[in-house]
Scaffold this active site. Structure first.
Site, short mmCIF file in Angstrom:
data_model
loop_
_atom_site.label_atom_id
_atom_site.label_comp_id
_atom_site.label_asym_id
_atom_site.label_seq_id
_atom_site.Cartn_x
_atom_site.Cartn_y
_atom_site.Cartn_z
N HIS A 66 1.04 -1.19 -0.15
CA HIS A 66 0.22 0.09 -0.01
C HIS A 66 1.22 1.05 0.43
O HIS A 66 2.02 0.53 0.54
CB HIS A 66 -0.80 0.21 0.85
N ALA A 67 0.10 2.31 0.18
CA ALA A 67 1.11 3.42 -0.42
C ALA A 67 -0.26 4.38 -0.46
O ALA A 67 -1.04 4.72 -1.14
CB ALA A 67 1.52 3.75 -1.75
#
Length: 155
Positions: A66-67
């Site tokens: 995730h980012a």
């Protein structure tokens, strides 16, 4: 929050030839670009930056990279089923074949965490993972994921 709000059908793919985490992140960037219009290079950089803090392989063949990204209004996801499991430095040292990536607005707080918790709960289900591993059709995979929670809301 529901998975159907996070995951477009066009963001679900089956990939045959992913040979490294770097290649996986490039594929995620390209799919995020095509499904949501995200900048592929920025997406890859953000995934690699987050991964450098610690691996996002959560065990049992599942990874949740995730980012946070600039220029995004809402949390979105990309799901990949890998035909050949990939070494991902997962907590249980098992290779990964199910990847659910999340991308959130740079300044999102609780929404990002709620989405991550929802995806994590869904991917912890042995029944859901078995169905995902048993199917190679992206439309079926999308249906399994979006129907998996059965209307259960994120806390």
């Amino acid at each position: 929050m529901q998975l159907s709000n996070l995951l477009q059908p066009g963001a679900v793919k089956v990939l045959a030839n992913v040979t490294s985490k770097k290649r996986l992140f490039q594929d995620l960037g390209e799919i995020a670009h095509s499904a949501y219009g995200l900048d592929a290079a920025q997406t890859v950089d953000a995934l690699q930056e987050r991964e450098s803090l610690g691996p996002t392989g959560v065990g049992h063949g599942v990874a949740l990279p995730h980012a946070r990204l600039h220029g995004l209004d809402t949390v979105v996801g990309v799901f990949l089923r890998l035909e050949r499991p990939l070494d991902f430095d997962a907590v249980d040292r098992q290779p990964v074949d199910l990847v659910f990536a999340l991308f959130a607005p740079k300044d999102s707080g609780v929404e990002h965490l709620k989405a991550l918790a929802l995806v994590s709960r869904t991917m912890r289900s042995a029944e859901v993972c078995a169905k995902l591993r048993a199917n190679a059709d992206p439309a079926t995979l999308h249906a399994v994921l979006t129907e998996a929670q059965g209307g259960v809301q994120a806390a």
